[in-house]
Design a protein around this motif. Structure first.
Motif, PDB file in Angstrom:
ATOM      1  N   ALA A  29       0.868  -1.167   0.130  1.00 18.02           N
ATOM      2  CA  ALA A  29       0.063   0.083   0.087  1.00 18.02           C
ATOM      3  C   ALA A  29       0.962   1.235  -0.004  1.00 18.02           C
ATOM      4  N   LEU A  30       0.589   2.260  -0.768  1.00 16.53           N
ATOM      5  CA  LEU A  30       1.228   3.532  -0.778  1.00 16.53           C
ATOM      6  C   LEU A  30       0.455   4.464  -0.070  1.00 16.53           C
ATOM      7  N   TYR A  31       1.091   5.053   0.978  1.00 15.50           N
ATOM      8  CA  TYR A  31       0.403   6.228   1.835  1.00 15.50           C
ATOM      9  C   TYR A  31       1.000   7.525   1.429  1.00 15.50           C
ATOM     10  N   SER A  32       0.081   8.454   1.929  1.00 15.10           N
ATOM     11  CA  SER A  32       0.509   9.881   1.763  1.00 15.10           C
ATOM     12  C   SER A  32       1.578  10.033   3.034  1.00 15.10           C
ATOM     13  N   PRO A  33       2.624  11.094   2.784  1.00 11.89           N
ATOM     14  CA  PRO A  33       3.700  11.244   3.594  1.00 11.89           C
ATOM     15  C   PRO A  33       3.014  11.307   5.217  1.00 11.89           C
ATOM     16  N   SER A  34       1.737  11.772   5.490  1.00 13.27           N
ATOM     17  CA  SER A  34       1.265  11.996   6.740  1.00 13.27           C
ATOM     18  C   SER A  34       0.986  10.794   7.355  1.00 13.27           C
ATOM     19  N   LYS A  35       0.701   9.479   6.443  1.00  9.09           N
ATOM     20  CA  LYS A  35       0.183   8.392   6.640  1.00  9.09           C
ATOM     21  C   LYS A  35      -1.247   8.161   6.926  1.00  9.09           C
ATOM     22  N   LYS A  36      -1.914   9.455   6.753  1.00 11.69           N
ATOM     23  CA  LYS A  36      -3.262   9.302   7.097  1.00 11.69           C
ATOM     24  C   LYS A  36      -4.246   8.713   5.979  1.00 11.69           C
ATOM     25  N   GLU A  37      -3.782   8.518   4.580  1.00 12.03           N
ATOM     26  CA  GLU A  37      -4.506   8.035   3.593  1.00 12.03           C
ATOM     27  C   GLU A  37      -3.672   7.170   2.649  1.00 12.03           C
ATOM     28  N   VAL A  38      -4.257   6.011   2.095  1.00  9.74           N
ATOM     29  CA  VAL A  38      -3.802   5.107   1.319  1.00  9.74           C
ATOM     30  C   VAL A  38      -4.265   5.874  -0.131  1.00  9.74           C
ATOM     31  N   LEU A  39      -3.076   6.030  -0.901  1.00 11.21           N
ATOM     32  CA  LEU A  39      -3.036   6.593  -2.215  1.00 11.21           C
ATOM     33  C   LEU A  39      -3.487   5.504  -3.405  1.00 11.21           C
ATOM     34  N   ASP A  40      -2.842   4.258  -3.299  1.00  9.24           N
ATOM     35  CA  ASP A  40      -3.098   3.171  -4.104  1.00  9.24           C
ATOM     36  C   ASP A  40      -2.278   2.010  -3.527  1.00  9.24           C
ATOM     37  N   ARG A  41      -2.604   0.922  -4.224  1.00 12.76           N
ATOM     38  CA  ARG A  41      -1.732  -0.203  -3.934  1.00 12.76           C
ATOM     39  C   ARG A  41      -1.287  -0.986  -5.233  1.00 12.76           C
ATOM     40  N   GLY A  42      -0.077  -1.176  -5.205  1.00 10.76           N
ATOM     41  CA  GLY A  42       0.766  -1.709  -6.191  1.00 10.76           C
ATOM     42  C   GLY A  42       2.120  -2.506  -5.932  1.00 10.76           C
ATOM     43  N   LEU A  43       2.750  -2.731  -7.083  1.00 10.33           N
ATOM     44  CA  LEU A  43       4.050  -3.303  -7.050  1.00 10.33           C
ATOM     45  C   LEU A  43       5.179  -2.402  -6.561  1.00 10.33           C
ATOM     46  N   VAL A  44       6.015  -2.721  -5.806  1.00 17.16           N
ATOM     47  CA  VAL A  44       7.413  -1.928  -5.396  1.00 17.16           C
ATOM     48  C   VAL A  44       8.389  -2.591  -5.590  1.00 17.16           C
ATOM     49  N   ILE A  45       9.445  -2.103  -6.447  1.00 15.98           N
ATOM     50  CA  ILE A  45      10.800  -2.822  -6.591  1.00 15.98           C
ATOM     51  C   ILE A  45      11.862  -1.890  -6.067  1.00 15.98           C
ATOM     52  N   TYR A  46      12.871  -2.366  -5.391  1.00 21.75           N
ATOM     53  CA  TYR A  46      14.010  -1.606  -4.965  1.00 21.75           C
ATOM     54  C   TYR A  46      15.096  -1.936  -5.670  1.00 21.75           C
ATOM     55  N   PHE A  47      16.060  -1.182  -5.978  1.00 24.34           N
ATOM     56  CA  PHE A  47      17.229  -1.569  -6.683  1.00 24.34           C
ATOM     57  C   PHE A  47      18.473  -0.676  -5.801  1.00 24.34           C
ATOM     58  N   PRO A  48      19.203  -1.159  -4.942  1.00 27.92           N
ATOM     59  CA  PRO A  48      19.980  -0.526  -4.036  1.00 27.92           C
ATOM     60  C   PRO A  48      21.399  -0.119  -5.053  1.00 27.92           C
ATOM     61  N   ALA A  49      21.936   0.881  -4.860  1.00 25.18           N
ATOM     62  CA  ALA A  49      23.282   1.214  -5.516  1.00 25.18           C
ATOM     63  C   ALA A  49      24.401   0.312  -5.225  1.00 25.18           C
ATOM     64  N   PRO A  50      25.444  -0.166  -6.351  1.00 29.70           N
ATOM     65  CA  PRO A  50      25.121   0.402  -7.488  1.00 29.70           C
ATOM     66  C   PRO A  50      24.540  -0.297  -8.476  1.00 29.70           C
ATOM     67  N   ASN A  51      24.056  -1.277  -7.998  1.00 28.11           N
ATOM     68  CA  ASN A  51      23.259  -2.521  -9.081  1.00 28.11           C
ATOM     69  C   ASN A  51      22.082  -1.570  -9.758  1.00 28.11           C
ATOM     70  N   SER A  52      21.882  -0.641 -10.326  1.00 24.03           N
ATOM     71  CA  SER A  52      20.860  -0.140 -10.702  1.00 24.03           C
ATOM     72  C   SER A  52      21.020   0.650 -12.060  1.00 24.03           C
ATOM     73  N   PHE A  53      19.982   0.817 -12.837  1.00 29.96           N
ATOM     74  CA  PHE A  53      20.175   1.555 -14.149  1.00 29.96           C
ATOM     75  C   PHE A  53      20.825   2.778 -13.854  1.00 29.96           C
ATOM     76  N   THR A  54      20.601   3.760 -13.193  1.00 29.41           N
ATOM     77  CA  THR A  54      21.509   5.007 -12.851  1.00 29.41           C
ATOM     78  C   THR A  54      23.037   4.769 -12.154  1.00 29.41           C
ATOM     79  N   GLY A  55      22.884   3.739 -11.436  1.00 32.73           N
ATOM     80  CA  GLY A  55      23.968   3.434 -10.385  1.00 32.73           C
ATOM     81  C   GLY A  55      23.760   4.061  -9.237  1.00 32.73           C
ATOM     82  N   GLU A  56      22.899   4.868  -9.047  1.00 28.23           N
ATOM     83  CA  GLU A  56      21.962   5.004  -7.670  1.00 28.23           C
ATOM     84  C   GLU A  56      21.116   4.217  -7.001  1.00 28.23           C
ATOM     85  N   GLU A  57      20.668   4.609  -5.932  1.00 25.86           N
ATOM     86  CA  GLU A  57      19.633   3.752  -5.388  1.00 25.86           C
ATOM     87  C   GLU A  57      18.328   4.124  -6.335  1.00 25.86           C
TER      88      GLU A  57
END
Length: 442
Positions: free
Chosen positions: A50-78
């Motif tokens: 679930a994706l929340y607003s920064p205040s954590k008061k509202e669910v914006l949407d639900r979906g897939l999240v993928i995390y690529f730590p640096a340096p193993n990513s397209f940009t070389g960053e996180e």
């Protein structure tokens, strides 16, 4: 290279869509994930969150999240990607929440790819190839862009530059350590023989740019003929729509009209032109001159002639490859075809003969591409630097009476020109131009 700000953009297509992909990159990516999703997901694993607003008061949407730590990513960053529902309101809400987080801003065009380049994930040739891959409309364009994005072109230039650096090292060793027994005594047989081979390789490679231009810009076919020869009718038949005005009045077409076809994966650009005749008016004369100029630069010219009322068009000035095409076949009985030697006889009304004509155009286009190797210079920028490379190589190769120091300097200049193609040397002034070609989110 560490960039201070974290950037975010919609990386998928136009909204609304079934799925929208939002990409973020930068030092605060993990913090953004923890703020929006609660925790960062495991590296390189798609997790439903679930994706929340920064205040954590509202669910914006639900979906897939993928995390690529640096340096193993397209940009070389996180880097992280959110795959969410592709409604405009959903995307806007998520983007608004992401950019509300301190140090997170909207990305500029090409900024993700620029960071990949600055972090050594791509060179300039691969970067340009990514832009070509995004813009590819035909199979031949896709294949060329994919080969270059995979590094085929870069590997070729890097290998050439390595050979030049080695040649310079041998020459300078002979200059500085001529008395040492382990230094080759003659560079002529070792270095200059390889330089001669390299000159031939670079020259042939430059010659392949004509094929690359056809792949990217299209195989250019111009329809030429007298007024009412059936040029616009054929043009409309090929375009599958009424792209040009067709009337019995001579001189209806006065400007150039283009339509793009995909013939067996090759981009083909067909151009309709003003009819060529004597005693034309001022505007029509301008159109005729445009027709002649486009024909001179075309890859193929179709010279049309009305078989009911043949009017020969003088084309002695034309050096381009031509096909003679007789038109209005549907109005002529077989016994009335005569002995006129046409390459094709067609009817734009019934489309008789047009498939054969299209097949011939396709074969010509494919043949023009088969004359070049698989690895082609894909930009005029590459050709200009390759020609600079070739000029320095020939000076170093041919000026046998010059001191070795001068000839070695020519090899250094040649290597530097190759380095500027891939971005290894002095390309800062090119970056804004190259990355401005990208869309937001890439």
């Amino acid at each position: 290279m560490i960039f201070g700000e974290t950037i975010v953009a919609l990386s998928s297509g136009r909204l609304p869509a079934g799925v929208a992909v939002i990409r973020i990159s930068g030092p605060d990516t993990r913090f953004v994930l923890e703020t929006i999703c609660g925790t960062a997901p495991p590296a390189r694993k798609a997790v439903h969150r679930a994706l929340y607003s920064p205040s954590k008061k509202e669910v914006l949407d639900r979906g897939l999240v993928i995390y690529f730590p640096a340096p193993n990513s397209f940009t070389g960053e996180e880097v992280a990607e959110f795959q969410i529902h592709g409604g405009r309101a959903v995307v806007e809400a998520v983007m608004k929440s992401l950019t509300a987080i301190p140090n997170v801003r909207h990305a500029e065009a090409g900024e993700f790819t620029r960071r990949a380049f600055m972090n050594g994930k791509l060179d300039l040739v691969q970067t340009e190839a990514l832009a070509d891959l995004i813009n590819a409309e035909t199979e031949s364009q896709r294949r060329l862009a994919q080969r270059n994005a995979d590094g085929a072109q870069s590997r070729l230039y890097t290998d050439w530059r390595r050979r030049l650096i080695h040649a310079r090292a041998v020459i300078e060793a002979e200059i500085d350590f001529a008395d040492e027994s382990d230094v080759p005594g003659s560079v002529a047989d070792t270095v200059w023989a390889d330089i001669a081979d390299l000159v031939d390789e670079v020259d042939r490679h430059i010659g392949g740019f004509a094929a690359a231009e056809i792949i990217q810009d299209g195989f250019e076919v111009v329809i030429l003929g007298a007024p009412n020869a059936g040029k616009s009718s054929l043009f409309n038949a090929l375009a599958r729509r009424d792209a040009a005005i067709v009337t019995n009045e001579p001189g209806t077409t006065r400007d150039l009209l283009d339509v793009t076809l995909d013939i067996d994966g090759v981009k083909v650009v067909i151009t309709d032109t003003a009819g060529l005749r004597e005693d034309a008016g001022m505007v029509e004369t301008i159109g005729m001159e445009k027709a002649r100029e486009r024909s001179r630069n075309a890859d193929l010219v179709l010279i049309l002639e009305d078989m009911l009322n043949p009017q020969t068009v003088e084309v002695d000035w034309l050096e381009t490859s031509c096909l003679r095409v007789g038109t209005k076949l549907d109005l002529i009985a077989a016994k009335d075809l005569g002995d006129v030697n046409y390459d094709f006889r067609i009817s734009s009304l019934t489309e008789e003969g047009i498939p054969d004509l299209l097949e011939a155009i396709g074969h010509r286009a494919e043949h023009s591409l088969s004359l070049a190797g698989d690895t082609l210079p894909s930009r005029l920028r590459h050709v200009e630097l390759l020609e600079d490379t070739l000029r320095h190589l020939r000076i170093g190769q041919n000026d046998a009476v010059a001191p070795l120091e001068i000839r070695a300097e020519e090899l250094r200049l040649a290597a530097d020109a190759l380095g500027r193609i891939t971005g290894a040397i002095d390309v800062e002034d090119l970056l804004d131009v190259i990355f401005s070609q990208f869309c937001i989110g890439k």
